[in-house]
Design an enzyme around this catalytic site. Structure first.
Site, PDB file in Angstrom:
ATOM      1  N   GLU A   4     -10.539   7.398  27.727  1.00  0.00           N
ATOM      2  CA  GLU A   4     -11.936   7.348  28.144  1.00  0.00           C
ATOM      3  C   GLU A   4     -12.665   8.608  27.655  1.00  0.00           C
ATOM      4  OE1 GLU A   4     -11.455   6.991  32.346  1.00  0.00           O
ATOM      5  OE2 GLU A   4     -10.125   5.267  32.121  1.00  0.00           O
TER       6      GLU A   4
ATOM      7  N   GLN B 206      -7.903  10.653  31.947  1.00  0.00           N
ATOM      8  CA  GLN B 206      -8.925  11.697  31.940  1.00  0.00           C
ATOM      9  C   GLN B 206      -8.664  12.825  32.937  1.00  0.00           C
ATOM     10  OE1 GLN B 206     -13.458  11.082  32.771  1.00  0.00           O
ATOM     11  NE2 GLN B 206     -13.096  10.805  30.580  1.00  0.00           N
TER      12      GLN B 206
ATOM     13  N   GLU C 297      -6.844   2.366  33.151  1.00  0.00           N
ATOM     14  CA  GLU C 297      -5.713   3.283  33.029  1.00  0.00           C
ATOM     15  C   GLU C 297      -4.389   2.577  32.764  1.00  0.00           C
ATOM     16  OE1 GLU C 297      -8.919   5.697  34.700  1.00  0.00           O
ATOM     17  OE2 GLU C 297      -8.136   3.717  35.255  1.00  0.00           O
TER      18      GLU C 297
ATOM     19  N   ASP D 123      -5.808  13.094  38.783  1.00  0.00           N
ATOM     20  CA  ASP D 123      -6.004  12.212  39.944  1.00  0.00           C
ATOM     21  C   ASP D 123      -5.936  10.735  39.550  1.00  0.00           C
ATOM     22  OD1 ASP D 123      -7.279  14.213  42.180  1.00  0.00           O
ATOM     23  OD2 ASP D 123      -7.938  14.749  40.173  1.00  0.00           O
ATOM     24  N   TYR D 124      -6.361  10.420  38.321  1.00  0.00           N
ATOM     25  CA  TYR D 124      -6.427   9.022  37.896  1.00  0.00           C
ATOM     26  C   TYR D 124      -5.070   8.480  37.469  1.00  0.00           C
ATOM     27  CZ  TYR D 124     -11.398  10.279  37.490  1.00  0.00           C
ATOM     28  OH  TYR D 124     -12.669  10.742  37.729  1.00  0.00           O
TER      29      TYR D 124
ATOM     30  N   HIS E   2     -11.112  15.314  41.963  1.00  0.00           N
ATOM     31  CA  HIS E   2     -10.971  16.033  40.692  1.00  0.00           C
ATOM     32  C   HIS E   2     -10.234  17.353  40.867  1.00  0.00           C
ATOM     33  CE1 HIS E   2     -14.290  13.250  39.855  1.00  0.00           C
ATOM     34  NE2 HIS E   2     -13.890  13.312  38.592  1.00  0.00           N
TER      35      HIS E   2
END
Length: 807
Positions: free
Chosen positions: A498, A551, A529, A554-555, A596
C-alpha cells in the site's frame, strides 16, 4: 427441492480422435475415478479401525477433478484444499500408495513426498527443491503448492502464483529464468469448497485477481453444505457464481470469465474446463468455474456421518446423482463400454487399491517392527529377572502393529526403572536410544528452515565501508540507496504494498524507484494484507524475490493467518520440499496512538516460527540485513524503526553490498555493573539513559540482539552477564510478551541464570495500547526516566548503602 437432475449429453470435443482413442481416454478416466473412490472408502475404514488418526477425503468430486487435470500442464501450479485427491491422482502429483503413506503419517520423504508424514492426509505438495535446497526445473513438472488445512487459506498464495505468470510474460528481463516459466504461459489452479467462499480471504483474493488480470483458474466444488451447515447460511442467494456476476468481464471493463457446470456431467465438465483454461492461459484472464450439484458420499470427515444433518430426499438424490454412477450410466448408454467390461474394471480397481493400501501399511510398519524387536530383546537383556522390566518387554512384544511412540516409550521406561542397575546390557539400550533421538529429531523436528546452500546463515559478513567523503543522510535515504543498488543487481526483486509505488512508501524508502524500475517491479496494491502476503508467497514459490510490504506493524494482524499457517510452516510441513523466500517489510515500535505504535513481539514470536525476525536499531543495520536476505533463500520479517527515517546516519559507500549476519548480537556499549538487553527503538532510550546513569556512578552494558529469530547465536548476552551479574530486559511489548522470550533464551538456553546475583527484571509497555499523543507515549511505553529508575532500583537492591532509594 432437489437440484436440476436432467442429464446433459454434451459430447467431448473428439474431432481429432478416433472412436477407439476416445473410448480409451474415457475408460481410463473412469478407472481413475473408481480407484479414487475406493481409496476414499478404504481410507475411512483405516481410520475407523485405528490405523490412522483422522481422515478427510475427496469422494463425490472425482469427475470435475479429472476434467480439471486434463487442462493441467507441465509448469502449471495448483493451490487447493484437502479434497483434491482425484485431481492429484489424475495429474500424477500423487500416487495411491503415497496417499496411504500420508494417511499413516509415514515420516519418509520417499514414501510421502508431499510432507514426510507431517501433514494430514489429502494435503498435497510437489517437491520443488533438490536436497541442497536448489531449484528443480519447475517448467518440466506439474506443480502443487503445499496444502494447508484452513479451508480458505490457499487463496492468498494462489494470487501470487498466478501473478508470477504475468510478471514472467510482461517483463523481458526475466527471460533468463528458464526453469521457472515459459513466457508466462502457466495457469494457477485454485480449488475451494462452496462453504469456504464465505471467508474473507476468498473475496479478497478474488478481487485482487480481477484487479491484476492474472491467469488464475478458480474452481468451487459446491456440495451445498459446509460440514453440517447448508448453503442458505453460507452464501447470499445460496450461489457464489450468481453473486459474483458483477465480476464478469464485458466490453466496458476487464474482469472474470465465469462458468457454471454440474459436477456429475462428465462431457460438460471436460468441455467447460478445456474452454475456460484456454481463455485463462492465452488471454491471462482469471476464470471462475462453479461446479454445482456435487455430492459428498461419506460426509465431511471420519469424525461423523452426514446422515445426521441431511434429510431423506437429499440423501436419495445424492445416491442417484453420484458422479461416478452418472458417468457409468452415460458410458453404457453411449456404447463406450459393456456391462461385463465395466464390472471387470471396477473389480480390478478395488483389488488394486486394496493391495496398494496393504503395501503402504506394511512399508510403514517395517522399520518400526525392526526397532520393536530390538527393544524387546534389549529390555529382556537388561531385566535380569526384574518382573517390572520383563512386563514392559512382554507388553510391547504382544502389541500388534506397535508404532514408534510405543517402542520409544518402552525403552525410556525401561531406562528409568533400571537406573540403579548399571550393566553392559543397559548401556547398549541407552546407546540405541541416544542414536534414535537423532533419527527422530530428523523425522519430526527438522527443516523449520530450508537450511540449504543459500541459507542466510551462510552469507559472509561484509562490514559497511566509509571514507572521508561519506556523508550524513536521513535513514530513509540510506534505505533508498540500498534498495536501488539491489534492484539494479537482481532482476528477480519485486516490491509491492500500500502506497509503495507512486509515492515510494509512506516514509519514502522507495522514493523514485518505481519511475526507475517500472510498475511491474515496484507496485502499489489495494488495502488487502492477506493477499499482499499471498502475492509474496506465490511469487517466491516460482523463483522470484518479493518484498511484501505491510504498511505498519499493527496491520500484521490482518495477514497473520497467512503468515502463520502458510509461510512460516512451509519448509517444515514439506520437509524442505518447497521454499518461499519472501521478505515482509514493515515499520513499528514508537509512534503514537492505539493503531500506529505496535510492538506485538510476543504474538510474532509465538506465531511465526519458521521466519527470521529482524529488529534493527537503525537503518544502517536494516540495510545490512536486507542485503543478507537478498542473497539468501529463507523468509523473514524485518521491522524498521518508525522514528528512525529522518535521523541522520552515515551513508556507506558499499550500501548495496555490506551484510549484517542474522543471529549475531552486538555489544553497543560496554559496562560493568548491569547488562541491559534491548532492540529496535528502545535502544536509543537505553543509550540516552546510560549517560545519566554514568553520572550516578552506574555503568551499564547494552546488548542489541539485532534479530530475535535466530537469537544471539554467539551467546553475547550470557557473556555480558558473566561480567555484570545483573540483567534488565527492555522492550515495548506488553508485560510478559517479548521479554518472556528474551529471558527464556538468556537464562535457560544460554544458562545465564548461573551468573545472576539478583532478580532479573523486565521493563515493558503497559498492558494496553498507548493512548494518542506524546503524553500517551510517555506514560505507556518505557521512557528514559523509567530505564534510569529501574536500573537504579536494581543497584539499590544489591548495594543500598551506595545507591540510596530515590523515592
Amino acid at each position: 427441492m432437489m437440484p436440476n437432475s436432467k442429464l446433459t449429453t454434451n459430447p467431448i470435443d473428439a474431432s481429432e480422435l478416433s472412436f477407439d482413442d476416445f473410448k480409451t481416454i474415457v475408460i481410463n478416466d473412469y478407472k481413475i475415478a473408481v480407484e479414487s473412490r475406493q481409496a476414499s472408502l478404504l481410507g475411512r475404514k483405516e481410520v475407523l479401525t485405528g490405523k490412522a488418526k483422522f481422515g478427510i477425503f475427496g469422494d463425490g468430486k472425482e469427475l470435475p477433478q479429472i476434467a480439471m487435470a486434463k487442462a493441467f500442464k507441465n509448469g502449471d501450479w495448483r493451490s487447493g484444499y484437502y479434497r483434491d485427491q482425484t485431481f492429484a491422482f489424475a495429474a500424477g502429483i500423487c500416487t495411491i500408495k503415497e496417499f496411504f503413506a500420508q494417511l499413516y503419517a509415514n515420516p519418509s520423504v520417499e514414501a510421502d513426498p508431499a510432507s514426510a508424514g507431517r501433514q494430514m492426509n489429502c494435503h498435497f505438495a510437489t517437491r520443488s527443491l533438490n536436497e541442497d535446497g536448489s531449484w528443480k526445473d519447475l517448467t518440466d513438472i506439474k506443480n502443487s503448492s503445499s496444502d494447508i488445512a484452513p479451508t480458505g487459506g490457499q487463496m492468498a498464495r494462489l494470487v501470487g502464483l498466478a501473478y508470477a505468470s504475468k510478471l514472467y510474460r510482461q517483463n523481458p528481463e526475466l527471460e533468463y529464468l528458464k526453469n521457472f516459466s515459459v513466457n508466462g504461459n502457466e495457469v494457477a489452479f485454485g480449488t475451494i469448497g462452496n462453504a469456504s467462499t464465505s471467508e474473507g480471504v476468498f473475496f479478497e483474493a478474488i478481487n485482487a485477481a480481477g484487479v491484476l488480470q492474472i491467469p488464475m483458474a478458480m474452481s468451487v466444488w459446491d456440495d451445498a453444505y459446509g460440514i453440517s451447515v447448508p448453503a442458505k447460511y453460507q452464501t447470499t442467494k445460496e450461489d457464489i457464481s450468481e453473486i459474483l456476476k458483477g465480476f464478469q468481464r464485458d466490453e466496458k471493463a476487464e474482469g472474470y470469465e465465469i462458468y457454471k457446470v454440474r459436477g456429475w456431467d462428465y462431457p460438460a465438465l471436460c468441455e467447460t474446463y478445456q474452454r475456460a483454461i484456454d481463455v485463462c492461459r492465452s488471454e491471462h484472464v482469471p476464470v471462475l468455474i462453479h461446479v454445482t450439484e456435487v455430492t459428498q458420499p461419506q460426509g465431511h470427515s471420519t469424525s461423523g456421518s452426514h446422515e445426521r444433518y441431511k434429510d431423506k430426499d437429499r440423501l436419495e438424490w445424492e445416491k442417484e446423482y453420484d458422479c461416478i454412477l452418472q458417468m457409468r450410466k452415460w458410458m453404457l448408454e453411449s456404447a463406450i463400454i459393456s456391462e461385463e467390461e465395466i464390472l471387470e474394471l471396477e473389480n480390478t480397481a478395488k483389488k488394486f487399491v486394496r493391495e496398494t493400501q496393504k503395501e503402504a501399511w506394511n512399508e510403514f510398519l517395517a522399520s518400526i517392527k525392526a526397532e520393536k524387536d530390538l527393544v524387546v530383546a534389549a529390555i529382556n537383556n537388561v531385566a535380569n529377572g526384574d518382573p517390572a522390566l520383563i512386563k514392559i518387554a512382554s507388553v510391547l512384544a504382544s502389541t500388534p502393529d506397535a508404532q514408534r511412540r510405543e517402542v520409544i516409550s518402552s525403552a525410556r521406561k525401561a531406562l528409568r526403572l533400571s537406573i540403579s542397575q548399571p550393566s553392559s546390557a543397559r548401556n547398549e539400550l541407552l546407546d540405541w536410544y541416544n542414536d534414535q533421538a537423532g533419527l527422530n529429531e530428523d523425522r519430526y523436528h527438522s527443516k523449520l528452515f530450508t537450511d540449504g546452500a543459500e541459507s542466510p546463515m551462510l552469507v559472509n559478513e561484509l562490514k559497511p565501508a566509509y571514507n572521508e567523503l561519506s556523508k550524513m543522510v536521513d535513514g530513509r535515504e540510506l534505505l533508498n540507496a540500498c534498495f536501488d543498488a539491489n534492484f539494479a543487481r537482481d532482476q528477480r526483486l519485486v516490491a509491492f504494498g500500500e502506497d509503495l509505488g507512486a509515492i515510494g512508501d509512506v516514509n519514502q524508502g522507495f522514493a523514485g524507484l518505481q519511475a526507475k524500475y517500472g510498475e511491474l517491479r515496484i507496485t502499489d496494491t489495494g488495502i488487502r494484507e492477506m493477499t499482499i502476503i499471498g502475492q509474496g508467497i506465490g511469487l517466491a514459490l516460482r523463483g522470484l524475490r518479493p518484498i511484501a510490504e505491510i504498511q505498519y506493524l499493527d496491520y500484521l494482524l490482518y495477514a497473520l493467518n497467512i503468515l502463520s499457517d502458510d509461510l512460516a510452516s512451509l519448509s517444515y510441513r514439506t520437509k524442505a520440499g518447497q521454499k518461499a523466500p519472501v521478505i515482509i517489510r514493515t515499520r513499528g515500535h514508537r509512534l503514537e496512538g492505539v493503531w500506529h505504535s505496535g510492538s506485538p513481539i510476543g504474538m510474532i514470536l509465538g506465531s511465526l516460527r519458521g521466519l527470521h525476525i529482524c529488529v534493527p536499531r537503525n537503518m544502517t543495520q536494516a540495510a545490512g540485513m536486507y542485503n543478507t536476505l537478498f542473497r539468501s533463500d529463507e523468509p523473514a520479517l524485518l521491522i524498521e524503526c518508525l522514528n528512525g527515517y529522518r535521523l541522520k546516519e552515515k551513508l556507506p559507500e558499499n550500501v548495496g553490498e555490506y551484510t549484517v549476519p542474522l543471529g549475531k548480537a552486538e555489544v553497543i556499549r560496554e559496562g560493568s555493573d548491569l547488562t541491559v538487553v534491548s532492540y529496535g527503538s528502545t535502544l536509543r532510550i537505553v543509550e540516552e539513559a546510560a549517560e545519566e546513569l554514568a553520572q550516578l556512578g552506574i555503568s551499564i552494558e547494552i546488548v542489541d540482539p539485532q534479530t530475535l529469530l535466530p537469537f544471539d547465536t554467539d551467546q553475547l548476552c550470557a557473556q555480558s552477564l558473566a561480567r555484570t551479574n545483573k540483567l534488565l530486559v527492555v522492550d515495548e511489548d506488553v508485560p510478559g510478551g517479548g521479554t518472556a522470550f528474551l529471558l527464556q533464551q538468556i537464562l535457560e538456553v544460554q544458562n545465564g541464570y548461573y551468573h545472576l546475583d539478583g532478580q532479573p527484571r523486565t521493563l515493558s509497555a503497559k498492558a494496553h495500547r498507548p493512548p494518542y499523543g506524546s503524553d500517551g507515549d510517555y506514560f505507556s511505553k518505557p521512557s528514559v526516566d523509567d530505564v534510569i529508575e529501574v536500573v537504579y532500583a536494581m543497584m539499590n537492591e544489591s548495594n543500598p548503602g551506595k545507591y540510596p532509594a530515590i523515592y
